[in-house]
Design a protein around this motif. Structure first.
Motif, mmCIF file in Angstrom:
data_model
loop_
_atom_site.group_PDB
_atom_site.id
_atom_site.type_symbol
_atom_site.label_atom_id
_atom_site.label_comp_id
_atom_site.label_asym_id
_atom_site.label_seq_id
_atom_site.Cartn_x
_atom_site.Cartn_y
_atom_site.Cartn_z
ATOM 1 N N PHE A 231 -6.537 -11.245 6.018
ATOM 2 C CA PHE A 231 -5.206 -11.679 5.631
ATOM 3 C C PHE A 231 -4.205 -10.699 6.451
ATOM 4 O O PHE A 231 -4.531 -9.440 6.465
ATOM 5 N N ILE A 232 -3.051 -11.021 6.682
ATOM 6 C CA ILE A 232 -2.103 -10.337 7.390
ATOM 7 C C ILE A 232 -0.921 -10.327 6.027
ATOM 8 O O ILE A 232 -0.666 -10.942 5.618
ATOM 9 N N THR A 233 -0.661 -9.153 5.814
ATOM 10 C CA THR A 233 0.384 -8.715 4.854
ATOM 11 C C THR A 233 1.632 -8.690 5.686
ATOM 12 O O THR A 233 2.371 -8.271 6.465
ATOM 13 N N VAL A 234 2.239 -10.269 4.901
ATOM 14 C CA VAL A 234 3.640 -10.181 5.212
ATOM 15 C C VAL A 234 4.975 -9.403 4.422
ATOM 16 O O VAL A 234 5.715 -9.105 5.182
ATOM 17 N N TYR A 235 4.686 -9.064 3.163
ATOM 18 C CA TYR A 235 5.636 -8.243 2.559
ATOM 19 C C TYR A 235 4.633 -7.602 1.499
ATOM 20 O O TYR A 235 3.748 -7.933 0.859
ATOM 21 N N GLN A 236 5.239 -6.223 1.307
ATOM 22 C CA GLN A 236 4.274 -5.154 0.571
ATOM 23 C C GLN A 236 5.532 -4.372 -0.305
ATOM 24 O O GLN A 236 6.310 -3.748 0.702
ATOM 25 N N LYS A 237 5.528 -4.238 -1.464
ATOM 26 C CA LYS A 237 6.570 -3.249 -2.125
ATOM 27 C C LYS A 237 5.904 -2.870 -3.528
ATOM 28 O O LYS A 237 5.354 -3.683 -4.168
ATOM 29 N N ASP A 238 5.531 -1.528 -3.394
ATOM 30 C CA ASP A 238 4.877 -0.879 -4.521
ATOM 31 C C ASP A 238 3.476 -1.277 -4.718
ATOM 32 O O ASP A 238 2.616 -1.321 -3.989
ATOM 33 N N TRP A 239 3.301 -2.051 -6.009
ATOM 34 C CA TRP A 239 2.143 -2.765 -6.435
ATOM 35 C C TRP A 239 1.847 -4.078 -6.060
ATOM 36 O O TRP A 239 0.985 -4.905 -6.292
ATOM 37 N N SER B 99 -7.416 -22.834 12.960
ATOM 38 C CA SER B 99 -7.194 -24.095 13.574
ATOM 39 C C SER B 99 -7.445 -24.981 12.391
ATOM 40 O O SER B 99 -6.970 -26.047 12.666
ATOM 41 N N LYS B 100 -8.260 -24.670 11.426
ATOM 42 C CA LYS B 100 -8.484 -25.671 10.352
ATOM 43 C C LYS B 100 -7.545 -25.681 9.142
ATOM 44 O O LYS B 100 -7.393 -26.730 8.476
ATOM 45 N N GLU B 101 -7.190 -24.479 8.737
ATOM 46 C CA GLU B 101 -6.519 -24.469 7.547
ATOM 47 C C GLU B 101 -5.661 -23.195 7.522
ATOM 48 O O GLU B 101 -5.733 -22.202 8.142
ATOM 49 N N ILE B 102 -4.639 -23.241 6.218
ATOM 50 C CA ILE B 102 -3.629 -22.207 6.113
ATOM 51 C C ILE B 102 -3.958 -21.722 4.618
ATOM 52 O O ILE B 102 -4.188 -22.384 3.604
ATOM 53 N N ARG B 103 -4.020 -20.235 4.375
ATOM 54 C CA ARG B 103 -4.175 -19.529 3.201
ATOM 55 C C ARG B 103 -3.074 -18.463 2.821
ATOM 56 O O ARG B 103 -2.453 -17.931 3.872
ATOM 57 N N GLY B 104 -2.729 -18.339 1.574
ATOM 58 C CA GLY B 104 -1.890 -17.469 1.230
ATOM 59 C C GLY B 104 -2.087 -16.956 -0.076
ATOM 60 O O GLY B 104 -2.745 -17.576 -1.005
ATOM 61 N N THR B 105 -2.003 -15.582 -0.422
ATOM 62 C CA THR B 105 -2.265 -15.165 -1.527
ATOM 63 C C THR B 105 -1.188 -14.160 -1.941
ATOM 64 O O THR B 105 -0.515 -13.385 -1.289
ATOM 65 N N LEU B 106 -0.975 -13.846 -3.408
ATOM 66 C CA LEU B 106 -0.295 -12.775 -3.804
ATOM 67 C C LEU B 106 -1.208 -11.705 -4.245
ATOM 68 O O LEU B 106 -2.077 -11.929 -5.009
ATOM 69 N N GLY B 107 -0.973 -10.476 -3.837
ATOM 70 C CA GLY B 107 -1.661 -9.329 -4.044
ATOM 71 C C GLY B 107 -1.176 -8.328 -5.038
ATOM 72 O O GLY B 107 0.128 -8.055 -5.041
ATOM 73 N N PHE B 108 -1.948 -7.967 -6.090
ATOM 74 C CA PHE B 108 -1.318 -7.064 -7.208
ATOM 75 C C PHE B 108 -2.354 -5.876 -7.109
ATOM 76 O O PHE B 108 -3.521 -5.985 -7.191
ATOM 77 N N ARG B 109 -1.984 -4.635 -6.780
ATOM 78 C CA ARG B 109 -2.671 -3.426 -6.989
ATOM 79 C C ARG B 109 -3.156 -3.104 -8.530
ATOM 80 O O ARG B 109 -2.155 -2.974 -9.423
ATOM 81 N N ILE B 110 -4.243 -3.262 -8.886
ATOM 82 C CA ILE B 110 -4.953 -2.733 -10.328
ATOM 83 C C ILE B 110 -4.790 -1.304 -10.516
ATOM 84 O O ILE B 110 -4.158 -0.989 -11.244
ATOM 85 N N LYS B 111 -5.521 -0.983 -9.659
ATOM 86 C CA LYS B 111 -5.620 0.661 -9.716
ATOM 87 C C LYS B 111 -6.278 1.147 -8.496
ATOM 88 O O LYS B 111 -7.162 0.567 -7.880
ATOM 89 N N SER B 112 -5.260 1.946 -7.680
ATOM 90 C CA SER B 112 -5.718 2.261 -6.263
ATOM 91 C C SER B 112 -7.221 2.629 -6.226
ATOM 92 O O SER B 112 -7.669 3.397 -6.889
ATOM 93 N N PRO B 113 -8.125 2.140 -5.270
ATOM 94 C CA PRO B 113 -7.632 1.229 -4.122
ATOM 95 C C PRO B 113 -8.006 -0.293 -4.274
ATOM 96 O O PRO B 113 -8.067 -0.903 -3.405
#
Length: 83
Positions: free
Chosen positions: A23-31, A40-54
């Motif tokens: 995945f390419i990180t488009v936006y990141q702020k704190d956690w 060529s077949k599909e698009i994917r998107g996620t919301l990432g949440f830092r639970i406990k580093s790393p």
């Protein structure tokens, strides 16, 4: 780029498969981050949440290009280790 691994719920079939995508990180702020991935077949998107580093939890969706405006999508739930 970040590598996310997890499970993919295919709707409406209700089947489960595993996945590993870069995945390419488009936006990141704190956690919180917004991530995109596509090929060529599909698009994917996620919301990432830092639970406990790393450790980061990702929740998102995947959709084939040819069915982009149809009703159903695939649900993605995965984890990432960031160092």
């Amino acid at each position: 780029m970040s590598e996310v691994s997890g499970i993919r719920f295919k709707l409406p079939e209700f089947t489960v498969t595993d996945f590993k995508y870069d995945f390419i990180t488009v936006y990141q702020k704190d956690w919180f981050s917004i991530n995109l991935s596509f090929d060529s077949k599909e698009i994917r998107g996620t919301l990432g949440f830092r639970i406990k580093s790393p450790l980061h939890l990702h929740v998102g969706a995947a959709k084939a290009w040819e069915t982009l405006f149809e009703k159903y999508f695939d649900l993605l739930i995965g984890f990432e280790l960031r160092f």
